[in-house]
Motif scaffolding. Structure first.
Motif, PDB file in Angstrom:
ATOM      1  N   ASN A  49       0.818  -1.207   0.000  1.00  0.00           N
ATOM      2  CA  ASN A  49       0.000   0.000   0.000  1.00  0.00           C
ATOM      3  C   ASN A  49       0.856   1.262   0.000  1.00  0.00           C
ATOM      4  N   LEU A  50       2.029   1.218   0.645  1.00  0.00           N
ATOM      5  CA  LEU A  50       2.940   2.359   0.590  1.00  0.00           C
ATOM      6  C   LEU A  50       3.457   2.589  -0.827  1.00  0.00           C
ATOM      7  N   GLN A  51       3.835   1.513  -1.493  1.00  0.00           N
ATOM      8  CA  GLN A  51       4.309   1.661  -2.865  1.00  0.00           C
ATOM      9  C   GLN A  51       3.201   2.146  -3.792  1.00  0.00           C
ATOM     10  N   ILE A  56       0.487   6.752  -6.828  1.00  0.00           N
ATOM     11  CA  ILE A  56      -0.680   7.622  -6.970  1.00  0.00           C
ATOM     12  C   ILE A  56      -0.305   9.077  -6.725  1.00  0.00           C
ATOM     13  N   ARG A  57       0.547   9.330  -5.738  1.00  0.00           N
ATOM     14  CA  ARG A  57       0.919  10.708  -5.427  1.00  0.00           C
ATOM     15  C   ARG A  57       1.728  11.333  -6.555  1.00  0.00           C
ATOM     16  N   LEU A  77       9.590  -0.961  -0.227  1.00  0.00           N
ATOM     17  CA  LEU A  77      10.418  -2.094  -0.650  1.00  0.00           C
ATOM     18  C   LEU A  77      11.129  -2.739   0.536  1.00  0.00           C
ATOM     19  N   PHE A  78      11.616  -1.921   1.456  1.00  0.00           N
ATOM     20  CA  PHE A  78      12.285  -2.464   2.648  1.00  0.00           C
ATOM     21  C   PHE A  78      11.312  -3.269   3.507  1.00  0.00           C
ATOM     22  N   LEU A  79      10.114  -2.727   3.715  1.00  0.00           N
ATOM     23  CA  LEU A  79       9.122  -3.456   4.498  1.00  0.00           C
ATOM     24  C   LEU A  79       8.670  -4.729   3.777  1.00  0.00           C
ATOM     25  N   LEU A  80       8.636  -4.689   2.448  1.00  0.00           N
ATOM     26  CA  LEU A  80       8.275  -5.878   1.690  1.00  0.00           C
ATOM     27  C   LEU A  80       9.287  -6.998   1.899  1.00  0.00           C
ATOM     28  N   LEU A  81      10.565  -6.653   1.894  1.00  0.00           N
ATOM     29  CA  LEU A  81      11.601  -7.660   2.129  1.00  0.00           C
ATOM     30  C   LEU A  81      11.524  -8.207   3.554  1.00  0.00           C
ATOM     31  N   VAL A  82      11.248  -7.331   4.524  1.00  0.00           N
ATOM     32  CA  VAL A  82      11.110  -7.782   5.916  1.00  0.00           C
ATOM     33  C   VAL A  82       9.919  -8.727   6.051  1.00  0.00           C
TER      34      VAL A  82
END
Length: 399
Positions: A49-51, A56-57, A77-82
């Motif tokens: 959702n952050l990406q 969108i922004r 991307l960092f949170l996705l890897l975590v």
């Protein structure tokens, strides 16, 4: 006789004392694996959702930067890897059949995030009416997840290279793989040769590939965990074979999912894909790792009930989402009576999406008849004349 009886009593006491301890540690491992999976899927949902928010922004602003140059996208991307690391680690603790259904947490989190960050303002009654299915779906999915964790399989096996090879050459798994390969080839033939672009066909291909992916992920996570605890398993060739199979099937899944997303609604794809992938993954875990070995009928029945409740909850969550309507900016001319327009032949006056959004760029179509060709005025050479080339009309005020 007395010595023999005393020895038998000691053995019974030891076994009865050891069994609860083993059960305690196995349930503890199940809980650790389930918490890691829930945490991982929650973080993955936030990351995606952050990406999406960064895309969108940038789209709605005049910022010339690319999406990968924003801090929000890199944080996602960092949170996705975590999150992926957390889900991968969960397979080392809990059985495959328990971890696979917990991907519903990602859909629950996405639904809640969508409701929290909604831009529109609703009255309380309208808000409840609009999102009642999402609330019910989230409640059912949470209840199903609780039943899955409580009554999940409790089989724990040391994931060594010998054990994995032993499972690979067992006749139940070989028979299962034969049926899966035949089904995959059959579906692929109809999809490629017969142009059977049905959603169920594409998502069945994804689910069959996904069952192989989770089997390899479970093996790799277990071998890495055993290696960390002191018994090195990275020297076995089966480890690298599993790595190749995991990467190949994951890439193929992404390809088929991309094709499905271009043809069907993403919410419907998420619901059906979760149901099919989870069902086939549980079947693969039951056949390959013997997850339900030694389980009683009550636990298996309650686990199946938890799966059904989670399936229903996910279906209600995705059912409530609005279907994205394709925006077709064109100038409609068929509403004017007596005027021929390009809509008669199925053509439309489309905008030019090159660099800017502007109306009036005509779609090039050489098959149009001459009636739609632009009118041309005859070019008359100018002659030396004192009179002007046009006539000035005097308009009276009464007109």
């Amino acid at each position: 006789m007395e010595n023999d009886q005393s020895l038998q009593l000691q053995e019974i006491a030891v076994t009865t004392a050891a069994a609860p301890a083993d059960n305690f540690f196995s349930y503890k491992d199940n809980l650790i694996g389930a918490l890691l999976a829930i945490f991982g899927h929650l973080i993955i949902s936030i990351a995606l959702n952050l990406q999406k928010y960064s895309h969108i922004r940038l789209t709605g602003s005049k910022d010339p930067r690319s999406y990968f140059k924003t801090k929000t996208w890199w944080l996602g991307l960092f949170l996705l890897l975590v999150g992926e690391l957390g889900v991968f680690s969960s397979y080392a603790f809990a059985p495959l059949s328990l971890i696979a259904p917990l991907s519903a947490v990602s859909l629950i989190a996405s639904s809640i995030i969508g409701i929290i960050f909604i831009k529109e303002k609703w009255k309380p009654k309208e808000f409840l009416r609009r999102y009642i299915l999402s609330f019910i779906g989230c409640g059912l999915a949470v209840a199903g997840t609780y039943l899955l964790i409580t009554f999940g399989p409790n089989s724990h096996e040391k994931m060594t290279g010998e054990n994995i090879v032993k499972h690979l050459v067992s006749w139940p798994f070989l028979l299962y793989m034969l049926v899966e390969i035949l089904a995959f080839c059959f579906l692929l033939y109809f999809y490629k040769e017969k142009n059977a672009n049905y959603m169920i066909v594409i998502l069945l291909l994804v689910a069959l590939l996904g069952s192989t992916t989770v089997v390899t992920v479970k093996a790799l996570a277990g071998m890495i965990f055993v290696s960390i605890r002191g018994t090195m398993q990275l020297g076995y060739p089966i480890f690298y074979i599993m790595v190749v199979c995991m990467v190949a099937t994951a890439v193929a899944q992404a390809s088929f999912l991309t094709q499905a997303s271009q043809l069907y609604d993403s919410a419907l794809i998420a619901s059906v894909n979760y149901i099919l992938s989870t069902t086939i993954a549980i079947s693969a875990g039951a056949v390959f790792y013997l997850d339900f070995r030694g389980e009683n009928i009550l636990h298996v029945s309650m686990f199946a009930l938890g799966c059904l409740i989670a399936f229903l909850g996910v279906f209600l969550i995705t059912r409530n989402r609005k279907k994205s309507k394709s925006f077709e900016p064109y100038v409609a001319m068929n509403s004017m009576p007596g005027l021929h327009s390009m809509h008669d032949n199925g053509s439309a006056i489309q905008p030019d999406f090159g660099t800017s959004f502007s109306y009036g760029a005509l779609e090039s179509n050489d098959s149009l008849s001459e009636i739609y060709a632009p009118a041309t005025l005859p070019v008359v050479p100018e002659e030396a004349s004192s009179s002007p080339p046009y006539k000035v009309l005097d308009h009276n005020k009464t007109e």
